[in-house]
Design an enzyme around this catalytic site. Structure first.
Site, PDB file in Angstrom:
ATOM      1  N   GLN A 155      -0.982   1.620   5.319  1.00 11.83           N
ATOM      2  CA  GLN A 155      -0.761   2.487   4.153  1.00 11.83           C
ATOM      3  C   GLN A 155      -0.963   1.821   2.789  1.00 11.83           C
ATOM      4  O   GLN A 155      -1.505   2.419   1.877  1.00 11.83           O
ATOM      5  CB  GLN A 155       0.670   3.033   4.241  1.00 11.83           C
ATOM      6  CG  GLN A 155       1.036   4.053   3.202  1.00 11.83           C
ATOM      7  CD  GLN A 155       2.433   4.567   3.450  1.00 11.83           C
ATOM      8  OE1 GLN A 155       2.645   5.423   4.295  1.00 11.83           O
ATOM      9  NE2 GLN A 155       3.410   4.028   2.735  1.00 11.83           N
ATOM     10  N   GLU A 198      -0.372   7.006  -4.577  1.00 12.90           N
ATOM     11  CA  GLU A 198       0.265   6.006  -5.455  1.00 12.90           C
ATOM     12  C   GLU A 198      -0.758   5.340  -6.365  1.00 12.90           C
ATOM     13  O   GLU A 198      -0.534   4.233  -6.861  1.00 12.90           O
ATOM     14  CB  GLU A 198       1.001   4.963  -4.605  1.00 12.90           C
ATOM     15  CG  GLU A 198       2.158   5.552  -3.839  1.00 12.90           C
ATOM     16  CD  GLU A 198       2.946   4.518  -3.038  1.00 12.90           C
ATOM     17  OE1 GLU A 198       2.570   3.326  -3.032  1.00 12.90           O
ATOM     18  OE2 GLU A 198       3.942   4.925  -2.414  1.00 12.90           O
ATOM     19  N   GLU A 282       5.699  -4.795   5.748  1.00  9.65           N
ATOM     20  CA  GLU A 282       6.694  -3.714   5.852  1.00  9.65           C
ATOM     21  C   GLU A 282       6.313  -2.808   7.030  1.00  9.65           C
ATOM     22  O   GLU A 282       5.132  -2.500   7.224  1.00  9.65           O
ATOM     23  CB  GLU A 282       6.677  -2.938   4.533  1.00  9.65           C
ATOM     24  CG  GLU A 282       7.641  -1.785   4.420  1.00  9.65           C
ATOM     25  CD  GLU A 282       7.495  -1.101   3.050  1.00  9.65           C
ATOM     26  OE1 GLU A 282       7.168  -1.779   2.050  1.00  9.65           O
ATOM     27  OE2 GLU A 282       7.700   0.120   2.993  1.00  9.65           O
ATOM     28  N   ASP A 308      11.487  -0.367   6.226  1.00  5.75           N
ATOM     29  CA  ASP A 308      11.595   0.829   5.360  1.00  5.75           C
ATOM     30  C   ASP A 308      11.944   2.019   6.252  1.00  5.75           C
ATOM     31  O   ASP A 308      13.118   2.416   6.332  1.00  5.75           O
ATOM     32  CB  ASP A 308      10.274   1.047   4.611  1.00  5.75           C
ATOM     33  CG  ASP A 308      10.248   2.344   3.832  1.00  5.75           C
ATOM     34  OD1 ASP A 308      11.321   2.920   3.587  1.00  5.75           O
ATOM     35  OD2 ASP A 308       9.153   2.815   3.450  1.00  5.75           O
ATOM     36  N   LYS A 333      15.546   2.656  -1.132  1.00  2.00           N
ATOM     37  CA  LYS A 333      15.057   3.853  -1.835  1.00  2.00           C
ATOM     38  C   LYS A 333      16.265   4.782  -1.927  1.00  2.00           C
ATOM     39  O   LYS A 333      16.611   5.442  -0.929  1.00  2.00           O
ATOM     40  CB  LYS A 333      13.973   4.553  -1.008  1.00  2.00           C
ATOM     41  CG  LYS A 333      12.628   3.847  -0.941  1.00  2.00           C
ATOM     42  CD  LYS A 333      11.736   4.566   0.071  1.00  2.00           C
ATOM     43  CE  LYS A 333      10.335   4.000   0.104  1.00  2.00           C
ATOM     44  NZ  LYS A 333       9.595   4.450   1.309  1.00  2.00           N
ATOM     45  N   ARG A 362       8.727   6.336  -4.647  1.00  2.36           N
ATOM     46  CA  ARG A 362       8.198   7.151  -3.556  1.00  2.36           C
ATOM     47  C   ARG A 362       6.758   7.518  -3.896  1.00  2.36           C
ATOM     48  O   ARG A 362       6.343   7.419  -5.042  1.00  2.36           O
ATOM     49  CB  ARG A 362       9.017   8.448  -3.385  1.00  2.36           C
ATOM     50  CG  ARG A 362      10.498   8.261  -3.135  1.00  2.36           C
ATOM     51  CD  ARG A 362      10.833   7.329  -1.991  1.00  2.36           C
ATOM     52  NE  ARG A 362      10.236   7.653  -0.721  1.00  2.36           N
ATOM     53  CZ  ARG A 362      10.859   8.198   0.327  1.00  2.36           C
ATOM     54  NH1 ARG A 362      12.144   8.481   0.212  1.00  2.36           N
ATOM     55  NH2 ARG A 362      10.238   8.405   1.478  1.00  2.36           N
ATOM     56  N   LYS A 384       8.949  -2.242  -5.821  1.00  2.99           N
ATOM     57  CA  LYS A 384       7.646  -1.717  -5.416  1.00  2.99           C
ATOM     58  C   LYS A 384       7.445  -0.432  -6.187  1.00  2.99           C
ATOM     59  O   LYS A 384       8.148   0.552  -5.952  1.00  2.99           O
ATOM     60  CB  LYS A 384       7.643  -1.473  -3.902  1.00  2.99           C
ATOM     61  CG  LYS A 384       6.284  -1.071  -3.365  1.00  2.99           C
ATOM     62  CD  LYS A 384       6.118  -1.395  -1.890  1.00  2.99           C
ATOM     63  CE  LYS A 384       6.811  -0.408  -0.999  1.00  2.99           C
ATOM     64  NZ  LYS A 384       5.932   0.199   0.025  1.00  2.99           N
TER      65      LYS A 384
HETATM   66  P1  PGA Z   1       6.632   7.427   0.901  1.00  7.12           P
HETATM   67  O1  PGA Z   1       5.883   6.045   1.117  1.00  7.12           O
HETATM   68  O2  PGA Z   1       7.213   7.439  -0.447  1.00  7.12           O
HETATM   69  O3  PGA Z   1       5.505   8.404   1.087  1.00  7.12           O
HETATM   70  O4  PGA Z   1       7.668   7.523   1.988  1.00  7.12           O
HETATM   71  C1  PGA Z   1       6.262   4.850   0.540  1.00  7.12           C
HETATM   72  C2  PGA Z   1       6.540   3.832   1.587  1.00  7.12           C
HETATM   73  O5  PGA Z   1       6.360   4.082   2.793  1.00  7.12           O
HETATM   74  O6  PGA Z   1       6.973   2.735   1.243  1.00  7.12           O
HETATM   75 ZN    ZN Z   2       7.121   1.971   3.443  1.00  9.09          ZN
END
Ligand code: PGA
Ligand code: ZN
Length: 406
Positions: A155, A198, A282, A308, A333, A362, A384
């Site tokens: 990702q 992002e 991660e 995460d 988060k 996010r 992050k």
């Molecule tokens: P998400 O992705 O905000 O779409 O959950 C961010 C991450 O996985 O760190």
């Molecule tokens: Zn993540």
């Protein structure tokens, strides 16, 4: 107190909560939303819909005003949590929605800080020593954060500067991003200048070639700027785990489609860490595989093996990971648990057991900058929050401003 409907960066509807103080100042927080969510996160909104969440906050606001409930310290947020949890007894806040409580608590925090005539980071910080966190910068991305036929399975490919000043670190991330763009234009013949949710570059190159490119940029920039720079990734492997195998669709140039079982995935991730000298990985496995995390960590103690989706900022899951020696780093988060108090509990537990915490945005963000304040106020070593894009820069610019204040 008023709640309303606003849009996040993915053009999805979300909630914004405004708290008004006695001196008629208004403090607003809008909540973000994830796309590659962990299955143990609380619900963003009520299962009866966003309107129900908004109405709930408005009714709660009236109750707080009528009963003249006072908020003076961070722990006073318990007063609002108590009311919410009495009404919604579910563990995933399915009636109220985590984003409602999160946005409400953040606005209360901003209002409390104002009543002491300080900024939120200062209100939270208990020492005089201010540390601004180092930024993990998502430069090249794929997975669930982009819609594209050919894309990275992993990702987020991240740059991680280690400098004395946040200013230098954010500069380095931007240089790395520009260099990644230049090299992708050269090497990725099919690149269409697309970006992920992002604002990372959405390549069509395969995973391994992209990691090599990241390593090359790291080495070149270290030489050029004589600053410390590391690389890592959010593999976000829950996204392509089908309960039996990890299904790669862009594994390598020669063999794009490849299935890896649990043991093969462990071997593969171990190889990628060693070959590319990854400082950070991660979610290298799906979000329930505590055992594989532990095996990877035991082979790579110098690398941050971060949870995460595995943890979802949930203290019980964090405790399980600690017992099983699965991770040495954790993503925090706050909206994953819908509560600043619970996020703080997870953070304190991480600290107690030497787990490196990383506060994170996010993928669907707003221009709110509260996580910059939480990072400094809670003395978190890493954040992050992307490299470019208005909603990411809202946090980066706030950290630059706080650093200038120091
Ligand atoms: P998400 O992705 O905000 O779409 O959950 C961010 C991450 O996985 O760190
Ligand atoms: Zn993540």
């Amino acid at each position: 107190m008023v709640a309303k409907r606003v849009m996040n960066s993915r053009k999805e509807e979300t909630i914004s909560v405004i708290v008004e103080t006695e001196d008629r100042k208004k403090f607003e927080t809008s909540a973000p939303s994830g796309k590659s969510k962990g299955k143990y996160e609380v619900n963003d909104f009520s299962n009866k819909g966003l309107t129900f969440s908004i109405d709930f906050v408005n009714v709660l606001g009236k109750k707080i005003a009528d009963e003249r409930i006072v908020f003076e310290t961070f722990d006073d947020l318990n007063k609002v949590e108590k009311i919410v949890r009495e009404y919604d007894k579910s563990s995933n806040l399915e009636l109220v929605g985590g984003n409602s409580l999160y946005a409400l608590e953040c606005s209360l925090l901003k209002a409390m800080a104002h009543s002491y005539e300080v900024e939120p980071w200062k209100f939270l910080l208990r020492t005089n020593k201010i540390n601004v966190p180092m930024p993990l910068g998502n430069a090249i991305g794929g997975g669930m954060h982009v819609k594209q036929d050919k894309k990275l399975d992993f990702q987020e490919m991240l740059f991680i500067p280690k400098t004395d000043k946040f200013f230098d670190a954010s500069f380095l991330n931007l240089q790395a991003y520009k260099e990644a763009k230049r090299l992708l234009k050269e090497k990725d013949k099919k690149w269409k200048s697309k970006i992920t949710d992002e604002n990372a570059l959405a390549t069509t190159l395969d995973n391994e070639s992209t990691l090599k490119l990241m390593a090359q940029i790291r080495d070149d920039l270290r030489d050029k700027f004589k600053m410390k720079l590391e690389i890592g990734m959010d593999a976000a492997c829950s996204g392509f785990w089908n309960r039996i195998k990890y299904t790669y669709l862009n594994f390598s140039k020669e063999q794009p489609v490849k299935n890896l079982g649990k043991a093969e995935q462990l071997e593969y991730l171990d190889k990628l860490i060693k070959e590319n000298k990854l400082f950070y990985v991660e979610d290298p496995f799906y979000g329930d595989d505590f055992e594989s995390f532990a095996k990877l960590l035991s082979k790579n103690k110098q690398t941050l093996i971060c949870g995460d989706d595995l943890i979802c900022t949930n203290p019980d899951r964090l405790f399980e990971a600690i017992q099983k020696k699965s991770i040495n780093s954790v993503i925090i988060k706050p909206n994953q648990v819908g509560s600043l108090l619970v996020a703080k509990e997870a953070l304190d537990m991480a600290r107690k057991y030497d787990i490196v915490p990383i506060i994170s945005h996010r993928s669907g963000e707003t221009n709110d900058n509260i996580i910059a304040h939480l990072a400094v106020g809670w003395n978190i070593p890493y954040i992050k929050t992307g490299i470019t894009g208005e909603e990411r820069l809202a946090k980066i610019n706030e950290l630059l401003r706080i650093e200038r204040y120091c």
